[in-house]
Design a protein around this motif. Structure first.
Motif, PDB file in Angstrom:
ATOM      1  N   SER A 262       0.832  -1.207   0.000  1.00  0.00           N
ATOM      2  CA  SER A 262       0.000   0.000   0.000  1.00  0.00           C
ATOM      3  C   SER A 262       0.865   1.254   0.000  1.00  0.00           C
ATOM      4  N   GLY A 263       0.519   2.203  -0.887  1.00  0.00           N
ATOM      5  CA  GLY A 263       1.236   3.462  -0.980  1.00  0.00           C
ATOM      6  C   GLY A 263       2.442   3.426  -1.887  1.00  0.00           C
ATOM      7  N   PHE A 264       2.650   2.313  -2.620  1.00  0.00           N
ATOM      8  CA  PHE A 264       3.833   2.191  -3.476  1.00  0.00           C
ATOM      9  C   PHE A 264       3.458   1.719  -4.875  1.00  0.00           C
ATOM     10  N   ARG A 265       4.277   2.103  -5.833  1.00  0.00           N
ATOM     11  CA  ARG A 265       4.363   1.436  -7.123  1.00  0.00           C
ATOM     12  C   ARG A 265       5.567   0.499  -7.056  1.00  0.00           C
ATOM     13  N   VAL A 266       5.545  -0.578  -7.835  1.00  0.00           N
ATOM     14  CA  VAL A 266       6.665  -1.518  -7.835  1.00  0.00           C
ATOM     15  C   VAL A 266       7.182  -1.698  -9.252  1.00  0.00           C
ATOM     16  N   ARG A 267       8.471  -1.551  -9.418  1.00  0.00           N
ATOM     17  CA  ARG A 267       9.133  -1.846 -10.694  1.00  0.00           C
ATOM     18  C   ARG A 267       9.906  -3.153 -10.515  1.00  0.00           C
ATOM     19  N   VAL A 268       9.476  -4.181 -11.235  1.00  0.00           N
ATOM     20  CA  VAL A 268      10.096  -5.499 -11.118  1.00  0.00           C
ATOM     21  C   VAL A 268      11.214  -5.615 -12.146  1.00  0.00           C
ATOM     22  N   LEU A 269      12.411  -5.942 -11.683  1.00  0.00           N
ATOM     23  CA  LEU A 269      13.587  -6.062 -12.535  1.00  0.00           C
ATOM     24  C   LEU A 269      14.005  -7.525 -12.621  1.00  0.00           C
ATOM     25  N   GLU A 270      14.385  -7.961 -13.826  1.00  0.00           N
ATOM     26  CA  GLU A 270      14.906  -9.311 -14.002  1.00  0.00           C
ATOM     27  C   GLU A 270      16.429  -9.252 -13.919  1.00  0.00           C
ATOM     28  N   VAL A 271      16.938  -9.603 -12.747  1.00  0.00           N
ATOM     29  CA  VAL A 271      18.377  -9.539 -12.496  1.00  0.00           C
ATOM     30  C   VAL A 271      18.822 -10.904 -11.993  1.00  0.00           C
ATOM     31  N   GLY A 272      19.768 -11.508 -12.683  1.00  0.00           N
ATOM     32  CA  GLY A 272      20.228 -12.836 -12.307  1.00  0.00           C
ATOM     33  C   GLY A 272      21.645 -12.831 -11.777  1.00  0.00           C
ATOM     34  N   MET A 273      22.222 -14.031 -11.752  1.00  0.00           N
ATOM     35  CA  MET A 273      23.625 -14.173 -11.387  1.00  0.00           C
ATOM     36  C   MET A 273      24.460 -14.644 -12.572  1.00  0.00           C
ATOM     37  N   VAL A 274      23.799 -15.211 -13.581  1.00  0.00           N
ATOM     38  CA  VAL A 274      24.486 -15.609 -14.812  1.00  0.00           C
ATOM     39  C   VAL A 274      23.704 -15.027 -15.988  1.00  0.00           C
TER      40      VAL A 274
END
Length: 325
Positions: free
Chosen positions: A28-40
């Motif tokens: 609540s009260g936020f927008r979320v930016r989902v990032l695809e970040v891996g290790m390889v």
């Protein structure tokens, strides 16, 4: 009014699909930016997620190595976590040996040369702990070859041989060329997995050994958890709880996905999913209580292997608002 944005860095697992599809309600009260970040590589938003979170504080929330997070917390780093665990592995499924190295059983690893990703990597910690506790193989009696630099500053144990893999080569290449006897890695390359080049799994039937391990200990070992910046969790007291609720919402959706007989590309994917559930139960359970036993065992492994100076209370790993979960 424009809501503040949270950055959430995750790898591309099936359990994260609801996040990437925008189906998980934001806190609540936020927008979320989902990032695809891996290790390889390749990943849409790059790699080195653990370092970018723990060193650079680039993300607000990130899937992060359990071992690296524990070391960071022990050093007073400004992070906390929620008991959402998006990556789990059995060590028994990730140990490979040369057929000509005279290794027929785990005890034969004593005195051998073993390549690993790095000494601090969560799977490396788990494998050493499992080998010593379950199979009587002292980790101090192995010559370790580390392919990557350690994520966090560390002086080493001084109790065993630890050597860097030569620049420009990999642990897998050392195994295939016979320069090491065994190899443990969370992301084994196809050259190892295809069973050629004189290489085989340590356990003749890794699946059966994983089932036995689960029967002994009652858990599917945790590799990663969701970590967030402590200042955010303190400023927004409901944030940690709502992030955990979001994870549980996503997992309920994933369960529904798998009930579709054609969700996966496997012709008998639904049956495989049902068989795994029957063999292991709900091994992806979130929450502190359901995972406490494993967390305590893992912290003891880290202390025994000299990665932390003192054992940590597992409650201290998580934000106070979620330790009753």
């Amino acid at each position: 009014m424009i809501l503040p944005q949270l950055t959430l860095a995750l790898d591309r697992y099936d359990r994260h699909l609801p996040y990437f599809l925008g189906l998980v309600p934001p806190p609540s009260g936020f927008r979320v930016r989902v990032l695809e970040v891996g290790m390889v590589p390749p990943r849409r938003d790059g790699v080195q997620r653990h370092r970018r979170m723990l060193h650079d504080e680039e993300f607000d929330v990130a899937e992060t190595s359990l071992a690296s997070y524990i070391m960071a917390r022990a050093a007073g780093a400004p992070f906390t976590a929620i008991p959402a665990f998006p990556r789990r592995l059995f060590s028994q499924n990730h140990i490979f040996v040369r057929r000509d190295a005279g290794i027929e059983r785990p005890s034969d690893l004593t005195g051998k040369r073993v390549a690993i990703w790095a000494f601090q990597v969560t799977l490396s910690v788990l494998a050493r702990g499992d080998l010593q506790r379950d199979y009587g193989v002292p980790w101090r009696g192995i010559h370790w070859f580390c392919e990557h630099r350690e994520e966090l500053p560390w002086r080493g144990t001084g109790e065993c041989a630890i050597e860097r893999v030569p620049e420009g080569t990999t642990g897998a290449e050392l195994l295939l060329s016979g320069k090491v006897d065994a190899y443990i890695d969370p992301h084994p390359p196809q050259s190892i997995l295809d069973g050629t080049g004189g290489v085989r799994p340590l356990f003749a039937d890794p699946r059966a050994e994983c089932v036995r391990y689960h029967g002994r200990h009652g858990y599917y070992p945790i590799m990663h958890l969701q970590v967030l910046r402590r200042e955010l969790a303190d400023e927004y007291p409901r944030l940690a709880r709502e992030l955990l609720d979001g994870w549980e919402h996503a997992q309920a959706m994933v369960t529904d996905f798998y009930r579709d007989p054609n969700f996966t590309s496997l012709p008998l994917g639904l049956q495989a999913w049902q068989e795994q559930r029957a063999a292991f139960g709900d091994v992806w359970a979130s929450g502190f209580t359901a995972n406490r036993r494993y967390l305590e065992d893992f912290v003891s492994f880290m202390h025994e292997q000299r990665l932390i100076a003192q054992p940590l209370s597992v409650e201290d790993l998580f934000h106070p608002s979620v330790t009753e979960s």
